[in-house]
Design a protein around this motif. Structure first.
Motif, PDB file in Angstrom:
ATOM      1  N   ARG A 136      28.478  18.412  88.599  1.00 45.91           N
ATOM      2  CA  ARG A 136      29.413  19.006  89.553  1.00 45.91           C
ATOM      3  C   ARG A 136      29.410  18.226  90.861  1.00 45.91           C
ATOM      4  NH1 ARG A 136      26.675  22.310  93.246  1.00 45.91           N
ATOM      5  NH2 ARG A 136      24.516  22.717  92.704  1.00 45.91           N
ATOM      6  N   TYR A 137      30.407  18.499  91.672  1.00 45.33           N
ATOM      7  CA  TYR A 137      30.457  17.930  93.016  1.00 45.33           C
ATOM      8  C   TYR A 137      29.771  18.884  93.972  1.00 45.33           C
ATOM      9  CZ  TYR A 137      33.341  14.130  91.510  1.00 45.33           C
ATOM     10  OH  TYR A 137      33.773  12.994  90.897  1.00 45.33           O
ATOM     11  N   ALA A 138      28.987  18.319  94.880  1.00 47.64           N
ATOM     12  CA  ALA A 138      28.232  19.129  95.838  1.00 47.64           C
ATOM     13  C   ALA A 138      28.376  18.531  97.225  1.00 47.64           C
ATOM     14  CB  ALA A 138      26.763  19.171  95.428  1.00 47.64           C
TER      15      ALA A 138
ATOM     16  N   ASP B 172      35.338  15.775  86.206  1.00 46.95           N
ATOM     17  CA  ASP B 172      34.755  16.843  87.004  1.00 46.95           C
ATOM     18  C   ASP B 172      35.543  17.101  88.288  1.00 46.95           C
ATOM     19  OD1 ASP B 172      32.617  17.243  85.193  1.00 46.95           O
ATOM     20  OD2 ASP B 172      31.678  15.423  85.972  1.00 46.95           O
ATOM     21  N   GLU B 173      36.596  16.302  88.484  1.00 49.69           N
ATOM     22  CA  GLU B 173      37.447  16.497  89.653  1.00 49.69           C
ATOM     23  C   GLU B 173      38.452  17.620  89.352  1.00 49.69           C
ATOM     24  OE1 GLU B 173      37.218  13.560  87.930  1.00 49.69           O
ATOM     25  OE2 GLU B 173      35.506  12.849  89.131  1.00 49.69           O
ATOM     26  N   VAL B 174      39.056  18.170  90.413  1.00 51.36           N
ATOM     27  CA  VAL B 174      40.048  19.234  90.227  1.00 51.36           C
ATOM     28  C   VAL B 174      41.448  18.630  90.090  1.00 51.36           C
ATOM     29  CG1 VAL B 174      41.120  21.239  91.341  1.00 51.36           C
ATOM     30  CG2 VAL B 174      38.637  20.901  91.459  1.00 51.36           C
ATOM     31  N   ASP B 175      41.657  17.544  90.833  1.00 55.17           N
ATOM     32  CA  ASP B 175      42.979  16.928  90.915  1.00 55.17           C
ATOM     33  C   ASP B 175      42.955  15.589  90.176  1.00 55.17           C
ATOM     34  OD1 ASP B 175      45.362  15.767  91.618  1.00 55.17           O
ATOM     35  OD2 ASP B 175      45.161  16.128  93.776  1.00 55.17           O
ATOM     36  N   PHE B 176      43.659  15.522  89.040  1.00 54.94           N
ATOM     37  CA  PHE B 176      43.696  14.281  88.260  1.00 54.94           C
ATOM     38  C   PHE B 176      44.919  13.433  88.594  1.00 54.94           C
ATOM     39  CE2 PHE B 176      41.427  17.014  84.961  1.00 54.94           C
ATOM     40  CZ  PHE B 176      40.175  16.574  85.363  1.00 54.94           C
TER      41      PHE B 176
ATOM     42  N   ARG C 164      36.836   8.694  94.301  1.00 58.31           N
ATOM     43  CA  ARG C 164      37.632   9.747  93.680  1.00 58.31           C
ATOM     44  C   ARG C 164      38.168  10.738  94.709  1.00 58.31           C
ATOM     45  NH1 ARG C 164      33.964  10.462  89.213  1.00 58.31           N
ATOM     46  NH2 ARG C 164      33.052   8.428  88.837  1.00 58.31           N
ATOM     47  N   VAL C 165      39.347  11.244  94.417  1.00 56.53           N
ATOM     48  CA  VAL C 165      39.842  12.457  95.071  1.00 56.53           C
ATOM     49  C   VAL C 165      39.311  13.601  94.221  1.00 56.53           C
ATOM     50  CG1 VAL C 165      41.889  13.869  95.507  1.00 56.53           C
ATOM     51  CG2 VAL C 165      41.876  11.438  96.135  1.00 56.53           C
TER      52      VAL C 165
END
Ligand code: MD6
Ligand code: FE
Length: 202
Positions: free
Chosen positions: A70-72, A123-127, A199-200
Motif C-alpha cells: 500500500r501507499y503510506a 496499487d495506485e487509485v488513478d491509472f 507515479r500519480v
C-alpha cells in the motif's frame, strides 16, 4: 513531447535520455533522499523478503505492511518521505505533464543478484497517469508481458540513463527485471542498479 526511441508492447522507451552528468546529479540527489529515508527490504504478502531494497520520495511512499502492499504517508521507521528531487521532476515534466506532478517516486536498489518478478503496478487509485521509470547504474534485462499473467513476453536491456514510460494501453501490463549485468556501468560505486518509478497515486 519527444519521440521515444522505441515502443514495445505500448511501452515507450527513451534510450539515453539522461547524459552522464545528469545521471551523476541524480545519484547525488538520491543519496540525500536515502540518508533521510533509509532503504529497507519489503516483505511480500507471502512472507518472503524481496531481493530489492527500497525507499520513496514524495507525498506517498510504497510499502508492504506484511499483509499487502500500500501507499503510506510515512516511512516504516516513522519519518515523512523526503520531497521528490527536482531533477526527477524535470524528467516527468518533459515526458508526462507540467501540471500534474507525481505523488510518489519509488527508489529501488538492486545488487547484482537482485531481480523483480513479473508484476503489475496497480496499487495506485488513478491509472490515467503513466508510470515513468529511470534506470541508473548496471544494465537490467526488462521483460514486458501482457495485461494478464502468462503468454508471450518481450525483453530488452535497460541501460543507465534510459527512461521508460508505461501508460495508456500499457499502464497495467505485467513487467519485471530478470537479471542485472554486473560491471556494465561505473556510475554507482559498489556497482548494482537503481530504478526510480514515479507515479500519480490518488
Ligand atoms: C525496474 N521497474 O526497472 C522495475 N514499473 O527495476 C518497474 O517495475 C516498472 O520500469 C512500472 C513502470 C516502469 C517500470
Ligand atoms: Fe513495476
Amino acid at each position: 513531447m519527444s519521440e521515444p526511441t522505441l515502443i514495445l508492447r505500448d511501452v515507450a522507451i527513451y534510450k539515453g535520455w539522461l547524459d552522464l552528468g545528469e545521471q551523476a546529479a541524480l545519484v547525488t540527489a538520491l543519496r540525500d533522499v536515502v540518508a533521510r529515508a533509509p532503504l529497507f527490504q519489503p516483505v511480500t504478502p507471502t512472507g518472503r523478503a524481496m531481493s530489492v531494497r527500497m525507499t520513496s520520495a514524495g507525498r506517498y511512499g510504497w510499502i508492504s505492511d506484511g499483509q499487502r502492499y500500500r501507499y503510506a504517508r510515512h516511512h516504516p521507521d516513522g519519518m515523512a518521505w523526503p520531497p521528490i528531487p527536482e531533477p526527477v521532476l524535470a524528467i516527468w515534466r518533459a515526458l508526462v505533464s507540467e501540471t500534474r506532478l507525481p505523488d510518489c517516486c519509488l527508489i529501488n536498489h538492486y545488487t547484482t543478484e537482485a531481480r523483480m518478478g513479473l508484476h503489475q503496478d496497480r496499487d495506485e487509485v488513478d491509472f490515467s497517469w503513466p508510470v515513468l521509470s529511470v534506470s541508473l547504474g548496471d544494465d537490467a534485462l526488462f521483460r514486458i508481458g501482457n495485461l494478464t499473467r502468462g503468454g508471450k513476453t518481450d525483453s530488452l536491456w535497460l541501460a543507465s540513463g534510459d527512461v521508460v514510460v508505461m501508460g495508456g494501453a500499457a499502464r497495467l501490463v505485467y513487467h519485471g527485471i530478470d537479471r542485472i549485468r554486473p560491471g556494465s556501468s561505473s556510475l554507482l560505486r559498489g556497482g548494482g542498479r537503481i530504478n526510480l518509478t514515479c507515479r500519480v497515486v490518488m
